[in-house]
Design a protein around this motif. Structure first.
Motif, PDB file in Angstrom:
ATOM      1  N   LEU A  53       0.842  -1.188   0.000  1.00  0.00           N
ATOM      2  CA  LEU A  53       0.000   0.000   0.000  1.00  0.00           C
ATOM      3  C   LEU A  53       0.884   1.247   0.000  1.00  0.00           C
ATOM      4  O   LEU A  53       1.657   1.484   0.924  1.00  0.00           O
ATOM      5  CB  LEU A  53      -0.910   0.010   1.235  1.00  0.00           C
ATOM      6  CG  LEU A  53      -1.860   1.209   1.362  1.00  0.00           C
ATOM      7  CD1 LEU A  53      -2.892   1.205   0.233  1.00  0.00           C
ATOM      8  CD2 LEU A  53      -2.580   1.183   2.722  1.00  0.00           C
ATOM      9  N   ALA A  54       0.760   2.066  -1.055  1.00  0.00           N
ATOM     10  CA  ALA A  54       1.587   3.270  -1.174  1.00  0.00           C
ATOM     11  C   ALA A  54       0.785   4.537  -0.874  1.00  0.00           C
ATOM     12  O   ALA A  54       1.315   5.495  -0.315  1.00  0.00           O
ATOM     13  CB  ALA A  54       2.176   3.365  -2.579  1.00  0.00           C
ATOM     14  N   ALA A  55      -0.492   4.549  -1.242  1.00  0.00           N
ATOM     15  CA  ALA A  55      -1.358   5.709  -1.029  1.00  0.00           C
ATOM     16  C   ALA A  55      -2.785   5.219  -0.917  1.00  0.00           C
ATOM     17  O   ALA A  55      -3.115   4.113  -1.381  1.00  0.00           O
ATOM     18  CB  ALA A  55      -1.219   6.711  -2.176  1.00  0.00           C
ATOM     19  N   LYS A  56      -3.641   6.051  -0.308  1.00  0.00           N
ATOM     20  CA  LYS A  56      -5.032   5.597  -0.155  1.00  0.00           C
ATOM     21  C   LYS A  56      -5.944   6.778   0.108  1.00  0.00           C
ATOM     22  O   LYS A  56      -5.514   7.888   0.472  1.00  0.00           O
ATOM     23  CB  LYS A  56      -5.129   4.578   0.980  1.00  0.00           C
ATOM     24  CG  LYS A  56      -4.587   5.051   2.327  1.00  0.00           C
ATOM     25  CD  LYS A  56      -5.658   5.513   3.260  1.00  0.00           C
ATOM     26  CE  LYS A  56      -5.145   5.950   4.605  1.00  0.00           C
ATOM     27  NZ  LYS A  56      -6.208   6.342   5.547  1.00  0.00           N
ATOM     28  N   THR A  81      -0.275   9.373   1.634  1.00  0.00           N
ATOM     29  CA  THR A  81       0.747   8.663   0.860  1.00  0.00           C
ATOM     30  C   THR A  81       1.995   8.522   1.726  1.00  0.00           C
ATOM     31  O   THR A  81       2.377   9.461   2.427  1.00  0.00           O
ATOM     32  CB  THR A  81       1.137   9.448  -0.415  1.00  0.00           C
ATOM     33  OG1 THR A  81      -0.045   9.805  -1.126  1.00  0.00           O
ATOM     34  CG2 THR A  81       2.042   8.616  -1.311  1.00  0.00           C
ATOM     35  N   TRP A  82       2.640   7.379   1.673  1.00  0.00           N
ATOM     36  CA  TRP A  82       3.927   7.223   2.348  1.00  0.00           C
ATOM     37  C   TRP A  82       4.949   8.144   1.672  1.00  0.00           C
ATOM     38  O   TRP A  82       4.912   8.302   0.442  1.00  0.00           O
ATOM     39  CB  TRP A  82       4.411   5.773   2.297  1.00  0.00           C
ATOM     40  CG  TRP A  82       3.652   4.818   3.161  1.00  0.00           C
ATOM     41  CD1 TRP A  82       2.804   3.837   2.740  1.00  0.00           C
ATOM     42  CD2 TRP A  82       3.690   4.741   4.592  1.00  0.00           C
ATOM     43  NE1 TRP A  82       2.289   3.151   3.817  1.00  0.00           N
ATOM     44  CE2 TRP A  82       2.818   3.679   4.969  1.00  0.00           C
ATOM     45  CE3 TRP A  82       4.347   5.452   5.595  1.00  0.00           C
ATOM     46  CZ2 TRP A  82       2.603   3.329   6.300  1.00  0.00           C
ATOM     47  CZ3 TRP A  82       4.129   5.101   6.922  1.00  0.00           C
ATOM     48  CH2 TRP A  82       3.278   4.052   7.269  1.00  0.00           C
ATOM     49  N   GLY A  89       2.077  11.238  -8.533  1.00  0.00           N
ATOM     50  CA  GLY A  89       0.740  11.311  -9.107  1.00  0.00           C
ATOM     51  C   GLY A  89      -0.236  10.268  -8.618  1.00  0.00           C
ATOM     52  O   GLY A  89      -1.307  10.093  -9.206  1.00  0.00           O
ATOM     53  N   MET A  90       0.103   9.565  -7.532  1.00  0.00           N
ATOM     54  CA  MET A  90      -0.765   8.486  -7.062  1.00  0.00           C
ATOM     55  C   MET A  90      -2.091   9.009  -6.520  1.00  0.00           C
ATOM     56  O   MET A  90      -3.159   8.459  -6.814  1.00  0.00           O
ATOM     57  CB  MET A  90      -0.047   7.661  -5.998  1.00  0.00           C
ATOM     58  CG  MET A  90       1.173   6.934  -6.516  1.00  0.00           C
ATOM     59  SD  MET A  90       2.022   6.022  -5.194  1.00  0.00           S
ATOM     60  CE  MET A  90       3.463   5.413  -6.099  1.00  0.00           C
ATOM     61  N   VAL A  91      -2.034  10.092  -5.725  1.00  0.00           N
ATOM     62  CA  VAL A  91      -3.271  10.648  -5.172  1.00  0.00           C
ATOM     63  C   VAL A  91      -4.158  11.180  -6.294  1.00  0.00           C
ATOM     64  O   VAL A  91      -5.378  11.005  -6.274  1.00  0.00           O
ATOM     65  CB  VAL A  91      -2.962  11.755  -4.143  1.00  0.00           C
ATOM     66  CG1 VAL A  91      -4.234  12.533  -3.794  1.00  0.00           C
ATOM     67  CG2 VAL A  91      -2.366  11.150  -2.877  1.00  0.00           C
TER      68      VAL A  91
END
Length: 325
Positions: A53-56, A81-82, A89-91
């Motif tokens: 899990l990197a972002a949520k 995000t960690w 750009g994950m979020v």
């Protein structure tokens, strides 16, 4: 390779750890167990890198009032995000996914509490809700008299008693939530200490309440709700009657609050706070549900939309948190 999906039950603890790190708090084992019980993993979307899990973020299924009508609303919460995965750009990808999901779920509007307004503006969320923050010294508290036959009753934190009063108060305001048992228990009452006092008029009707804590010479009002002027005055008299144990009162109020005009001296600290952001998720569905108020010489909806299109935020129609009607 990144993967976006909802969490599995066994991945919730990892999500809690990310929230603890990002928002700088710590849960006890008991609190983690409680959250495991009421958190729906299907509402939590994660961005996974190589299975980690990197972002949520979480999509809360809520209802909000707009012009006196209830709208299905997607509340975006717990965005994190960690550090080692930030600025990739994950979020942004999670927010795009969230918009797709909310539209599919029939949630035509979305709220969130931004850590930075400029960040969420890129994705269509715009400042929506303001509130007033008062700090009132004891000598400037309202000097109201009690209405004959009225009474104040201290009660337990019973949401079933309070909710009808809250709902009648909330409906005329744009942006107020409809609360259910879970919201009252796990989000409203959970981390607040204090006393609930119910206002009854001479006929014994429940017309208001105040949830507050008196500590360190300060009365902190978590929430004051009143359905008429009599209840407002009665609740403020009740708070003022704590004069032997407090030196000031701290309370938040709607932006159209009239208290400064009702006290003998309005020269107390009053601060306007910009709070939540909102975004229209599905323009067609929102406009279909929206309750229009006819006004002479008002521009057509097409002109209004064209203005927003030129500004680049077509989906960010702002509705102030003020009473309607």
């Amino acid at each position: 390779m990144g993967e976006i999906r909802t969490l599995r039950q066994e991945e919730l603890l990892e999500s809690f750890s990310l929230s603890e790190f990002a928002f700088q708090y710590e849960l006890t084992e008991e609190e983690k167990a409680e959250r495991m019980g009421w958190t729906d993993p299907n509402q939590v979307w994660g961005y996974f890198v190589d299975g980690h899990l990197a972002a949520k973020l979480t999509i809360l299924s809520l209802q909000t009032w707009v012009n006196g009508k209830s709208f299905a609303m997607g509340g975006i919460a717990g965005v994190a995000t960690w550090p080692e995965y930030r600025r990739n750009g994950m979020v942004g990808q999670l927010l795009v996914k969230a918009l797709q999901v909310m539209k599919e779920q029939g949630q035509s509007i979305s709220f969130l509490a931004p850590f930075k307004f400029e960040f969420y503006r890129k994705y269509g969320w715009e400042a929506y809700i303001d509130y007033l923050k008062y700090e009132i010294p004891l000598d400037k508290l309202p000097k109201f008299q009690a209405t004959e036959g009225s009474s104040i009753l201290r009660i337990a934190r019973d949401w079933e008693i309070l909710n009808p009063v809250y709902s009648a108060y909330a409906e005329p305001y744009n942006g107020m939530l409809q609360r259910d048992a879970s919201w009252w228990t796990n989000r409203f009452f959970k981390n607040k200490k204090g006393t609930v006092a119910l206002y009854l008029n001479a006929q014994g009707e429940h017309r208001g309440y105040v949830f507050y804590q008196a500590k360190d010479k300060t009365a902190t009002i978590h929430e004051m709700v009143f359905l008429d002027e009599e209840a407002r005055r009665g609740l403020w008299k009740f708070i003022a009657d704590h004069d032997s144990m407090i030196t000031k009162v701290e309370v938040n109020a709607p932006v159209d609050d009239q208290l400064p005009f009702l006290v003998h001296d309005p020269r107390f600290k009053q601060e306007k706070i910009t709070y939540f952001s909102a975004r229209i998720v599905d323009v067609e569905a929102f406009l279909t549900q929206y309750v229009y108020e006819a006004r002479e010489h008002a521009p057509s909806i097409f002109c209004t939309l064209a203005i927003h299109m030129r500004s680049g935020i077509m989906a960010s129609i702002v509705l102030p948190l003020v009473k309607v009607g």
